[in-house]
Design an enzyme around this catalytic site. Structure first.
Site, short mmCIF file in Angstrom:
data_model
loop_
_atom_site.label_atom_id
_atom_site.label_comp_id
_atom_site.label_asym_id
_atom_site.label_seq_id
_atom_site.Cartn_x
_atom_site.Cartn_y
_atom_site.Cartn_z
N GLU A 507 0.80 -1.23 0.00
CA GLU A 507 0.00 0.00 0.00
C GLU A 507 0.84 1.28 0.00
O GLU A 507 0.68 2.12 0.87
CB GLU A 507 -0.96 -0.01 1.20
CG GLU A 507 -1.90 -1.20 1.18
CD GLU A 507 -2.74 -1.34 2.45
OE1 GLU A 507 -2.69 -0.44 3.30
OE2 GLU A 507 -3.44 -2.35 2.58
N GLU A 613 -6.41 -10.56 -0.88
CA GLU A 613 -7.17 -10.27 0.34
C GLU A 613 -8.66 -10.16 0.03
O GLU A 613 -9.34 -9.24 0.51
CB GLU A 613 -6.68 -8.96 0.98
CG GLU A 613 -5.20 -8.96 1.30
CD GLU A 613 -4.73 -7.73 2.07
OE1 GLU A 613 -5.58 -6.93 2.52
OE2 GLU A 613 -3.51 -7.56 2.22
#
Ligand code: G3I
Length: 687
Positions: A507, A613
């Site tokens: 991220e 995810e």
């Protein structure tokens, strides 16, 4: 490094705000964590010291030399947290607020040694029968405010910290102030009412917010532009702690001033005058367990006065074992093996340590189901996946075998999945919470579980902007690369042989596709990503190294940012092997062709892809059928792309999900398969 002006006299920031050297030093240490956004104010004339601009706060505002630095949006106001379509909502702010103990002088920390090695736990404390479960050596509790000295308190209100956008013009818009703040002393057992009234020198109505609220305190809106912190501290609160409150400019919300108020709680002359509150018991959610599995329940007695209640258990099954927790005397642990299906309702009763007649009672419900209840028709997902040389996985909750339903959790996971990611236990704040201390047990246990069940382990995550321990956030920028490298090396030295796949950088992009603010970007510039991969490759030459990101599975600025990032990494021959598409989406997600295109874009660059995810939240009127269609659609895209190696869900039972309220997974809270499970099963079988 920030230089402190030793000849700086205490400066009157407002008629009541003082910033003498001791307090300024404390804030200066904290300010290092905020570079380069921060202006340290209240000491000397305007000036710049190694990238930090100082300026003088006066009742009429601030004088400044100009921009504080190249970074974008300050902590708490980042606009890149929610994502454009189905984004994350739980992520932390990209830069730390000044709330952590100072460790900024650390250049490196001791490597793990024998003192960090986990040891086998007494098997009565967990629900896993086949293997020993490890636990970490006991560690002293971290008390965040314990380093504030009486001298610092006596020195007066620490200097406030101005946080401004890089191009802010202080001549036309001055920062807001709290003119009336001062450090306060409160007697335990009495009520503190701290009036928080910011003003804006330019005449507007300033806003405010707290970094965090102490447990038990309230932050009351007075509906007159002010607020009041109301707090009734008790015996456990004795000591000095910080309250961090931000004044927010009415015109430019990124212009804020962080005030640190020191609050000292003292005992009254007669401590017995403090009201003795009844004890409590932490909630234990109703559990579903499988007949024959051991059930371990941890029951924690609490007391606001800081004493330890005696916890009694009534209505327990025959052969229940009672134990004390190793590290926490408030926790009572019980273990039993149910012998028949049905509902067991234990009664937990806490007795006050000073007045045993003062009690609190709480039922604990255990629903015992026969093993057949959990048998599923059809083939297991992992068998269907293995037949296609594919991986289907889940993120493992931390310490599942310390929960009552640990046996069922492990049995379901091991039968359905052939790859597992630690949801939290390999994050930096978990592995290395204080300098030189390593907690390996949770990750070791997961790897052991995976190996015993022939599962691959996907390591998550080495370099991330958040879930960092406080000490890392406080390191000096020039030392951070060393800390990053050491963390990567130490973790991979332990796990490279057992963990073939790693999220190296997680991220790093903001919602606009640029690099998000982080302590890594701040300290190392954009090259931190490339360097992280190189350190990882050096430490784990055979591992598959991934970049993992959310909101990149559909067109938009973030997806374009990803491709730019990949191109730049490829240009510099960075050792990256693939990209993880997180896919935290909602049940109305339908942009499958965009996901397919993005996977194609990534694979056309010679990289593998993973769905890392996946979870599919159900909001509003969304249905399980819609949810199932999303699971199926994402799996289809992955199966149809040769580069896509695995589909990994972010958990598997709705009982343990970061978005539990939106029931986003393929098993319900009682471990029953949902339509999403059937959809995966059918699609993996090729239907
Ligand atoms: O374990 C403690 C518990 O002891 C304590 O009582 C409780 C009180 O808050 O906190 C518990 O820890 C929480 C932990 O989840 C386990 O539930 C942490 O506070 C909380 O911050 C943590 O959140 C995790 C989050 O990442 C931040 O690390 C979520 O479980 C986890 O699902 C989430 O996962 C991230 C990925 O790593 C990266 N991609 C996005 C994804 C979802 O946000």
């Amino acid at each position: 490094m920030l230089k402190r002006n030793s000849c700086c006299p205490p400066v009157r920031a407002t008629p009541t705000v003082l910033a003498p050297p001791a307090a300024a030093s404390r804030l200066a240490r904290r300010a290092l964590a905020l570079l380069p956004l921060v202006l340290i104010i209240g000491c000397g004339k305007s000036g710049s010291t190694d990238g930090v601009h100082t300026a003088e706060l006066t009742p009429s505002g601030i004088g400044s030399e100009g921009p504080a630095g190249p970074s974008g949006i300050p902590p708490g106001l980042a606009d890149d947290e929610t994502g454009s379509i189905q984004g994350n909502t739980g992520a932390d702010a990209p830069l730390p607020a000044p709330d952590a103990p100072p460790h900024s002088s650390l250049t490196e920390t001791p490597a793990p040694d024998q003192g960090d090695e986990p040891t086998p736990q007494d098997e009565r404390f967990h629900t896993t029968l086949e293997r020993p479960i490890l636990e970490d050596p006991p560690r002293p509790a971290i008390v965040p405010w314990s380093d504030i000295s009486e001298e610092e308190f006596a020195a007066g209100l620490p200097a406030p910290v101005v946080i401004a956008p890089p191009d802010h013009d202080f001549d036309s818009n001055q920062p807001p102030l709290f003119p009336d703040l001062r450090n306060v002393t409160v007697v335990a057992g009495e009520q503190l009412e701290l009036h928080l009234a910011p003003i804006d020198p330019d005449g507007g109505i300033a806003g405010q917010y707290l970094k965090e609220l102490f447990p038990g305190a309230t932050y009351v809106d007075n509906f007159d532009t002010t607020r009041t912190l109301v707090w009734s501290p008790l015996q456990p609160d004795v000591g000095i702690r910080e309250l961090i409150v931000y004044a927010v400019d009415p015109v430019e919300p990124r212009l804020r001033v962080a005030y640190t108020v020191l609050i000292k709680v003292v005992l009254p002359e007669d401590p017995t005058s403090i009201v003795n509150h009844p004890p409590g018991i932490d909630r234990v959610a109703p559990q579903t367990v499988r007949l024959g599995d051991p059930v371990v329940v941890q029951i924690k007695g609490t007391d606001r006065n800081g004493t330890i209640p005696r916890v009694e258990i009534a209505d327990y099954p025959a052969d229940t074992t009672f134990m004390r927790h190793r590290d926490d005397p408030r926790i009572r642990v019980i273990r039993f093996v149910p012998t028949e299906p049905g509902t067991i309702t234990l009664q937990a009763i806490a007795h006050d340590a000073l007045d045993p007649e003062l009690t609190h009672r709480k039922p604990i419900v255990i629903n015992v189901e026969a093993a057949e209840t959990f048998e599923r028709s059809g083939e297991r997902l992992r068998d269907l996946a293995s037949a296609r040389d594919f991986h289907i996985g889940y993120a493992s909750s931390t310490r599942p075998y310390h929960r009552a339903d640990g046996g069922l959790y492990a049995a379901t996971a091991s039968s359905e999945f052939n790859i597992v990611t630690p949801e939290n236990s390999m994050k930096w704040d978990r592995l290395n919470p204080t300098p030189g201390d390593y907690n390996w047990a949770a990750a070791d246990n997961l790897i052991d579980f995976a190996q015993a069940n022939d599962m691959r382990v996907h390591g998550h995550t080495l370099v991330w902007y958040t879930q960092l321990p406080a000490w890392v956030k406080e390191t000096r920028p020039e030392t951070r690369e060393t800390h990053m490298r050491q963390f990567i090396e130490r973790v991979l030295e332990r796990y490279a042989d057992d963990v073939p796949l790693w999220d190296v950088v997680n991220e790093s992009l903001d919602r606009n596709g640029g690099l998000r603010n982080s302590i890594w970007l701040e300290a190392m510039g954009p090259s931190y990503i490339e360097k992280a991969f190189r350190y990882a490759r050096d430490a784990a030459p055979d591992a598959t190294l991934l970049y993992n990101e959310y909101d990149i599975g559909w067109y938009g600025p973030k997806a374009r940012g990803l491709l730019r990032l990949l191109d730049s990494l490829i240009e510099t021959e960075t050792p990256i092997d693939g990209v993880g598409f997180q896919m935290h989406v909602d049940a109305d997600f339908d942009r499958f062709h965009e996901l397919a295109d993005m996977i194609d874009e990534v694979s056309s660059r010679g990289l593998d892809t993973y769905i890392t995810e996946l979870d599919v939240s159900m909001r509003g009127e969304q249905t399980e059928a819609q949810q199932a269609a999303v699971f199926r659609g994402v799996l289809s895209v992955c199966l149809e792309a040769p580069s896509c190696k695995a589909l990994q869900a972010w958990g598997f039972t709705d009982r343990y999900s970061w978005r539990e309220a939106f029931t986003p997974l393929m098993f319900d809270r009682e471990y029953q398969p949902k339509p999403a499970y059937r959809a995966l099963q059918r699609r993996l079988a090729g239907n």
